[in-house]
Design a protein around this motif. Structure first.
Motif, PDB file in Angstrom:
ATOM      1  N   LYS A 126     -16.034  -3.408  -9.741  1.00  0.00           N
ATOM      2  CA  LYS A 126     -16.450  -2.010  -9.843  1.00  0.00           C
ATOM      3  C   LYS A 126     -16.257  -1.267  -8.523  1.00  0.00           C
ATOM      4  CE  LYS A 126     -19.573  -2.262 -13.792  1.00  0.00           C
ATOM      5  NZ  LYS A 126     -20.942  -2.062 -14.299  1.00  0.00           N
ATOM      6  N   ASN A 127     -16.420  -1.964  -7.409  1.00  0.00           N
ATOM      7  CA  ASN A 127     -16.195  -1.331  -6.116  1.00  0.00           C
ATOM      8  C   ASN A 127     -14.722  -1.039  -5.877  1.00  0.00           C
ATOM      9  OD1 ASN A 127     -18.391  -0.839  -3.975  1.00  0.00           O
ATOM     10  ND2 ASN A 127     -19.091  -2.715  -4.981  1.00  0.00           N
ATOM     11  N   THR A 128     -13.856  -1.845  -6.464  1.00  0.00           N
ATOM     12  CA  THR A 128     -12.424  -1.695  -6.203  1.00  0.00           C
ATOM     13  C   THR A 128     -11.841  -0.475  -6.903  1.00  0.00           C
ATOM     14  OG1 THR A 128     -12.222  -4.101  -5.975  1.00  0.00           O
ATOM     15  CG2 THR A 128     -10.179  -2.866  -6.281  1.00  0.00           C
ATOM     16  N   ASN A 129     -12.150  -0.293  -8.172  1.00  0.00           N
ATOM     17  CA  ASN A 129     -11.573   0.848  -8.885  1.00  0.00           C
ATOM     18  C   ASN A 129     -12.512   1.336  -9.982  1.00  0.00           C
ATOM     19  OD1 ASN A 129      -9.403   2.698  -9.226  1.00  0.00           O
ATOM     20  ND2 ASN A 129      -8.690   1.543 -11.018  1.00  0.00           N
ATOM     21  N   MET A 140       0.854  -1.185   0.000  1.00  0.00           N
ATOM     22  CA  MET A 140       0.000   0.000   0.000  1.00  0.00           C
ATOM     23  C   MET A 140       0.891   1.236   0.000  1.00  0.00           C
ATOM     24  SD  MET A 140      -2.898   1.175   2.755  1.00  0.00           S
ATOM     25  CE  MET A 140      -3.983  -0.206   2.526  1.00  0.00           C
ATOM     26  N   ASN A 141       0.842   1.993  -1.057  1.00  0.00           N
ATOM     27  CA  ASN A 141       1.601   3.227  -1.156  1.00  0.00           C
ATOM     28  C   ASN A 141       0.664   4.379  -1.440  1.00  0.00           C
ATOM     29  OD1 ASN A 141       3.596   1.001  -2.649  1.00  0.00           O
ATOM     30  ND2 ASN A 141       4.557   2.261  -1.088  1.00  0.00           N
ATOM     31  N   ALA A 142       0.956   5.513  -0.809  1.00  0.00           N
ATOM     32  CA  ALA A 142       0.158   6.703  -1.066  1.00  0.00           C
ATOM     33  C   ALA A 142       0.464   7.229  -2.456  1.00  0.00           C
ATOM     34  CB  ALA A 142       0.460   7.767  -0.011  1.00  0.00           C
ATOM     35  N   SER A 143      -0.551   7.818  -3.079  1.00  0.00           N
ATOM     36  CA  SER A 143      -0.357   8.340  -4.437  1.00  0.00           C
ATOM     37  C   SER A 143       0.418   9.649  -4.420  1.00  0.00           C
ATOM     38  CB  SER A 143      -1.712   8.562  -5.116  1.00  0.00           C
ATOM     39  OG  SER A 143      -2.514   9.434  -4.348  1.00  0.00           O
ATOM     40  N   GLN A 144       0.463  10.334  -3.257  1.00  0.00           N
ATOM     41  CA  GLN A 144       1.261  11.540  -3.155  1.00  0.00           C
ATOM     42  C   GLN A 144       1.746  11.712  -1.725  1.00  0.00           C
ATOM     43  OE1 GLN A 144      -1.057  15.059  -4.000  1.00  0.00           O
ATOM     44  NE2 GLN A 144      -2.955  14.076  -3.395  1.00  0.00           N
ATOM     45  N   LEU A 156      -9.248   0.795  -0.919  1.00  0.00           N
ATOM     46  CA  LEU A 156      -8.394   1.817  -0.311  1.00  0.00           C
ATOM     47  C   LEU A 156      -7.028   1.856  -0.988  1.00  0.00           C
ATOM     48  CD1 LEU A 156      -9.010   1.548   3.541  1.00  0.00           C
ATOM     49  CD2 LEU A 156      -9.952   3.188   1.940  1.00  0.00           C
ATOM     50  N   ILE A 157      -6.500   0.667  -1.297  1.00  0.00           N
ATOM     51  CA  ILE A 157      -5.203   0.589  -1.962  1.00  0.00           C
ATOM     52  C   ILE A 157      -5.289   1.213  -3.356  1.00  0.00           C
ATOM     53  CG2 ILE A 157      -3.519  -1.019  -2.959  1.00  0.00           C
ATOM     54  CD1 ILE A 157      -4.045  -2.837  -0.577  1.00  0.00           C
ATOM     55  N   ALA A 158      -6.359   0.888  -4.085  1.00  0.00           N
ATOM     56  CA  ALA A 158      -6.527   1.432  -5.438  1.00  0.00           C
ATOM     57  C   ALA A 158      -6.681   2.953  -5.410  1.00  0.00           C
ATOM     58  CB  ALA A 158      -7.733   0.795  -6.109  1.00  0.00           C
ATOM     59  N   LYS A 159      -7.304   3.455  -4.365  1.00  0.00           N
ATOM     60  CA  LYS A 159      -7.521   4.899  -4.259  1.00  0.00           C
ATOM     61  C   LYS A 159      -6.219   5.641  -3.980  1.00  0.00           C
ATOM     62  CE  LYS A 159     -10.327   8.342  -1.811  1.00  0.00           C
ATOM     63  NZ  LYS A 159     -11.304   8.569  -0.726  1.00  0.00           N
TER      64      LYS A 159
END
Length: 624
Positions: free
Chosen positions: A401-404, A309-313, A453-456
């Motif tokens: 669809k819920n994931t991403n 899990m990495n943050a996008s920013q 959450l990971i995809a977001k």
């Protein structure tokens, strides 16, 4: 003596075999923890034991007249009764005896009939035997310990969590000889779990339980049953010793699997050469190759959840600042909370249910306005919210669809990742991707929520009771993810082990306040314990100082000097002990057994010296 014997039992649902020719003995005083992935058959095993469902084959033998009670994950209660009536109804015989006694006592006022006196004596004897005189008080005490604040509330109006507490109270009051508990700590706060743990330790009967709470499991179980690939694996000992033996077993299985793989390659190569040389395959070599392949496939490996899990920013200077915050609805549940969330910090939130923990998360997530104070978020702060009711999921949409949003890829740090691979890492198969979320189990919904959450790619994660529906392997994977997460997290949970593993701060909600403690859950407990000890010592010193002085004695110069020396030493020891206790609780000390032993010895010596010093100080104080 054996209470339950299971022999060669098989259970299937349609064409899916859940348990295959299993064997199990449950003896008196066994405390058996049952572990395994969600969907492997733990709840099915419980239902078979209580005869709620029938096996396809095999036998279950139960000791005659053994009273059995079960706590289901979803309680089965009468929605029309109040909480207190529901619990009291489990003591039907005792309630009936009291009603009959009232009638007899009324009749005896005007007629001292021998038959009535005999019936009265019989009821008195029965109530003495079952400790039935104070049952109403006992019911109220158990309801109170389980934080059921309104005993007169109608069950049908209660949340699922409160219903489970009522069902648990009903079971504990009844005290059957054999108890089955399916996730008993779900929806309980840490104080209620501590109380339940103590209750079960003194319980004289036998119990079988499924739980994700590893402290609960480790402290109570004297045997562990693992449900895996349709089989039961039994281990004598607690959860920690089970993990050690499981590690050895899996290492042996891996060695055996590698050896079989080599043998299969040799057989296949021989068969290929045999075909070229003779044009036919020797049947006995074909059979041998097939047997080796079957044996290798029969060796089980639990596929571990592998996720990152990495943050996008990255964060700006400000992540989250909470100033003089009060939160609630018509009235404040908590007041005056001041707190700054630092980068790469994981904060655990604990306290009784209904005291404002989820309210705080909703205020941070801007679902609820604060009553007073403010919450400041940085410009680059992006929030992801894991709700205990999975409110971040659309129940009518599919897993994919819920994931991403149904997209094939998600992007992290300018890199593209496949959504299907993300879901597979959460143990979903491709056939599951199109399932609607409403058709999933609680554990599966939790895994979809985590995947989303990971995809977001949020850099601030809010978790509301994330451990409730997770099995142990998924929970362990989540711990690893959070420890390697490059963002920050705020987590409401009752799971003490989870907090010890990941938290670097604890916020404790109590009596309308929220207090911040540095460190994990164990260090929080240490701080609480130190505070209590300091309060007790201060009280003892005040009592000593206020004691009447002896008029018949005078202190010598030597005794006056000793008195001053002791006062100084007591102050030193009171400063040394908390620091030593904190050092003993640190992860570095856990990894160094020699240092841990030295510190434990020193701590014991200092405590003994403090006790002796205070006793001598008290004796000398009488001389002045």
């Amino acid at each position: 003596m054996s209470l339950i014997q299971i022999k060669n039992l098989t259970k299937s649902y349609g064409d899916r075999t859940i348990l295959d020719k299993i064997n199990l003995n449950i003896n008196e005083h066994d405390r058996i923890g049952v572990v395994g992935l969600n969907g492997t058959g733990k709840s099915t095993l419980f239902k078979l034991i209580i005869d709620e469902i029938e096996a396809d084959s095999g036998t279950i033998t139960r000791k005659a007249e053994t009273s059995i009670g079960i706590l289901h994950q979803e309680p089965q209660l009468n929605d029309k009764l109040s909480a207190i009536d529901t619990v009291e109804d489990s003591l039907f015989e005792i309630k009936k005896a009291h009603k009959n006694l009232e009638v007899i006592n009324q009749q005896l006022i005007n007629n001292e009939n021998k038959n009535l006196l005999a019936q009265q004596a019989e009821i008195h004897y029965f109530l003495d035997q079952v400790n039935g005189w104070e049952y109403k008080h006992l019911v109220k005490e158990v309801l109170s310990k389980l934080q059921i604040k309104d005993p007169n509330a109608i069950v049908g109006t209660l949340s699922m969590g409160m219903k489970k507490r009522v069902a648990l109270a009903q079971l504990l009051i009844k005290k059957p000889e054999f108890i089955l508990l399916d996730e008993p700590t779900n929806h309980l706060d840490t104080e209620s779990i501590d109380w339940l743990e103590k209750w079960l330790k003194q319980y004289k009967g036998t119990f079988l339980f499924v739980t994700h709470d590893r402290y609960f499991l480790d402290r109570l179980a004297n045997k562990i049953i693992e449900v895996d690939l349709q089989q039961l694996y039994s281990h004598n000992g607690n959860y920690a010793s089970y993990l050690e033996s499981k590690d050895v077993r899996e290492q042996n299985d891996q060695k055996r699997s590698k050896k079989l793989e080599k043998m299969i390659k040799i057989e296949i190569e021989f068969l290929r050469k045999g075909v070229k040389a003779r044009g036919t395959k020797p049947r006995f070599r074909e059979n041998k190759a097939e047997q080796l392949i079957d044996e290798q496939e029969g060796i089980s490996f639990n596929k571990e959840i592998q996720i990152n899990m990495n943050a996008s920013q990255s964060f700006n200077n400000i992540i989250l600042e909470i100033n003089n915050l009060s939160g609630g609805y018509e009235k404040a549940l908590f007041k005056n909370l001041d707190f700054n969330l630092m980068p790469n910090s994981i904060v655990g939130i604990i306290g009784q249910n209904g005291i404002g923990k989820t309210t705080l998360l909703k205020i941070i997530n801007e679902e609820l306005a604060p009553l007073e104070g403010e919450v400041k978020k940085g410009k680059k702060t992006s929030i992801g919210y894991f709700s205990q009711n999975f409110e971040n999921l659309d129940q009518e949409l599919s897993v994919m669809k819920n994931t991403n949003g149904g997209l094939e890829y998600y992007v992290r740090n300018k890199q593209k990742f496949r959504v299907d691979q993300l879901l597979e890492s959460f143990l979903f198969q491709s056939k599951d991707f199109g399932k609607k979320v409403k058709d999933l189990s609680g554990g599966e919904k939790a895994r979809v929520s985590l995947a989303s959450l990971i995809a977001k790619g949020s850099n601030l994660l809010l978790f509301d009771e994330p451990t409730n529906n997770l099995d142990l392997p998924t929970l362990q994977a989540l711990e690893t993810v959070l420890l390697n997460f490059d963002g920050s997290a705020v987590i409401v949970t009752h799971d003490r082990y989870f907090l010890d593993k990941i938290a670097d701060q604890i916020i404790y909600f109590k009596d309308g306040t929220a207090k911040v403690y540095k460190g994990n859950y164990a260090q929080y407990l240490l701080n609480i314990d130190q505070t209590k000890k300091q309060e007790i010592k201060a009280q003892q010193l005040n009592e000593i100082k206020e004691k009447p002085k002896s008029k018949n004695k005078n202190a010598t110069n030597k005794e006056r000097s000793e008195f001053k020396t002791l006062e100084k030493r007591i102050e030193e020891l009171e400063e040394l002990l908390p620091a030593l206790e904190q050092q003993l609780q640190s992860p570095e000390t856990y990894q160094n057994q020699i240092l841990a032993k030295e510190l434990s010895t020193k701590l014991s010596d200092y405590n003994k010296e403090l006790e002796q010093s205070m006793e001598r100080w008290s004796e000398l104080a009488d001389l002045f």
